[in-house]
Design a protein around this motif. Sequence first.
Motif, PDB file in Angstrom:
ATOM      1  N   TRP A 168       0.855  -1.198   0.000  1.00  0.00           N
ATOM      2  CA  TRP A 168       0.000   0.000   0.000  1.00  0.00           C
ATOM      3  C   TRP A 168       0.882   1.236   0.000  1.00  0.00           C
ATOM      4  O   TRP A 168       2.084   1.157   0.267  1.00  0.00           O
ATOM      5  CB  TRP A 168      -0.924   0.004   1.225  1.00  0.00           C
ATOM      6  N   CYS A 169       0.258   2.360  -0.303  1.00  0.00           N
ATOM      7  CA  CYS A 169       0.991   3.632  -0.309  1.00  0.00           C
ATOM      8  C   CYS A 169       0.781   4.337   1.021  1.00  0.00           C
ATOM      9  O   CYS A 169      -0.356   4.688   1.363  1.00  0.00           O
ATOM     10  CB  CYS A 169       0.466   4.510  -1.443  1.00  0.00           C
ATOM     11  N   PRO A 170       1.853   4.589   1.784  1.00  0.00           N
ATOM     12  CA  PRO A 170       1.698   5.244   3.087  1.00  0.00           C
ATOM     13  C   PRO A 170       1.125   6.660   2.978  1.00  0.00           C
ATOM     14  O   PRO A 170       0.449   7.131   3.896  1.00  0.00           O
ATOM     15  CB  PRO A 170       3.131   5.302   3.642  1.00  0.00           C
ATOM     16  N   THR A 171       1.362   7.315   1.865  1.00  0.00           N
ATOM     17  CA  THR A 171       0.847   8.694   1.693  1.00  0.00           C
ATOM     18  C   THR A 171      -0.672   8.656   1.479  1.00  0.00           C
ATOM     19  O   THR A 171      -1.421   9.383   2.150  1.00  0.00           O
ATOM     20  CB  THR A 171       1.550   9.366   0.493  1.00  0.00           C
ATOM     21  N   HIS A 172      -1.129   7.805   0.570  1.00  0.00           N
ATOM     22  CA  HIS A 172      -2.577   7.747   0.315  1.00  0.00           C
ATOM     23  C   HIS A 172      -3.348   7.113   1.474  1.00  0.00           C
ATOM     24  O   HIS A 172      -4.538   7.391   1.643  1.00  0.00           O
ATOM     25  CB  HIS A 172      -2.846   7.018  -1.011  1.00  0.00           C
ATOM     26  N   ALA A 173      -2.667   6.263   2.250  1.00  0.00           N
ATOM     27  CA  ALA A 173      -3.346   5.645   3.404  1.00  0.00           C
ATOM     28  C   ALA A 173      -3.710   6.695   4.463  1.00  0.00           C
ATOM     29  O   ALA A 173      -4.548   6.439   5.330  1.00  0.00           O
ATOM     30  CB  ALA A 173      -2.451   4.564   4.012  1.00  0.00           C
ATOM     31  N   ARG A 174      -3.110   7.879   4.385  1.00  0.00           N
ATOM     32  CA  ARG A 174      -3.434   8.941   5.357  1.00  0.00           C
ATOM     33  C   ARG A 174      -4.725   9.677   5.013  1.00  0.00           C
ATOM     34  O   ARG A 174      -5.197  10.509   5.790  1.00  0.00           O
ATOM     35  CB  ARG A 174      -2.301   9.978   5.390  1.00  0.00           C
ATOM     36  N   ILE A 175      -5.277   9.413   3.840  1.00  0.00           N
ATOM     37  CA  ILE A 175      -6.496  10.125   3.413  1.00  0.00           C
ATOM     38  C   ILE A 175      -7.697   9.317   3.911  1.00  0.00           C
ATOM     39  O   ILE A 175      -7.924   8.193   3.459  1.00  0.00           O
ATOM     40  CB  ILE A 175      -6.514  10.282   1.874  1.00  0.00           C
TER      41      ILE A 175
END
Length: 304
Positions: A168-175
């Motif tokens: 998974w993408c840690p940046t997009h998981a923050r949304i």
Amino acid sequence: MTAQMKLGELKTTLNAVILAHNYQAGEVQDAADYVGDSLDLSRRAAETDADVIVFCGVHFMAETAAILSPKKTVIMPDLDAGCPMADMITAVELRAAKAEHPDATVVTYVNSSAEVKAESDWCCTSANAVGIVAATGADQILFTPDKYLGAYVQSKFPGKEFILWNGWCPTHARIMPEDIAARRAEHPGAPVMVHPECRPETIAAADEVLSTGGMIRFARETDAQVIIVGTEVGIIHRLQKENPGKEFYPVTELAVCPNMKKTDLAKVVSVLEEYSAGDTSHVIKVRGDIAARARKAIDRMLSV
Ligand code: 13P
Ligand code: SF4
């Protein structure tokens, strides 16, 4: 001499082109010859007449450009700009999964290393993942490495079996969906667009699920004057520049990809200066046999 003037001189002398991803810092986007999503940029890399491609993005993107343009020199201003999601799978791990699921067709997101692409049947990007899975004609798909993009694609094919890699993408998981609810309350009626790397619950809370290139097109074509953006915040620069009359709000300011921010204009200029002085340390190289096998998966994608 300004950085822009120096860059112009170096580009002419070296016959260089600058490609930048939509998440790059504003000053890098403004200095680039072409700004786009992963699919646009790989097409540009394959088509350019330039001798040197300066790739402003993350490592897998520059590597894809090098695979598609073996006669050209691809350089990265900061070699440490990687993608944590691409690092969530190795070729050895993928070989083991293929042995476990011998009938599965392997579809690998472009956010992956050349070694992993070399083990895959097809490559895809966020812009074409649904079309690529349709094009495979396969009943069983081993989708790597993004479980969220994979789940989104799976939702479009109820008849197919999907095995999703746990990346998974840690940046997009923050949304988060709560952030979408908060922005909707602030801007009633504004459409919400999110990237398919977001969590399924975030995707469920949005109106549009789009690659970064798809977001650029949607923003241009919609009648909406206010748009809520669920992806890495760097894209707001381009959205605002191309649509000065419209307003763009990020779902969350926390969606920052630190790797995309490692490149700045000073590094773009200095990497070209160093290269013109004979320093090849920033040139991206992919082993010939790996590149040839990875290219098959990428060319298959580009032919769809
Ligand atoms: P796009 O292909 O949509 O530009 O996405 C690339 C990426 O890394 C998203 O995090
Ligand atoms: Fe990788 Fe996510 Fe950064 Fe895209 S935003 S490059 S997927 S870490």
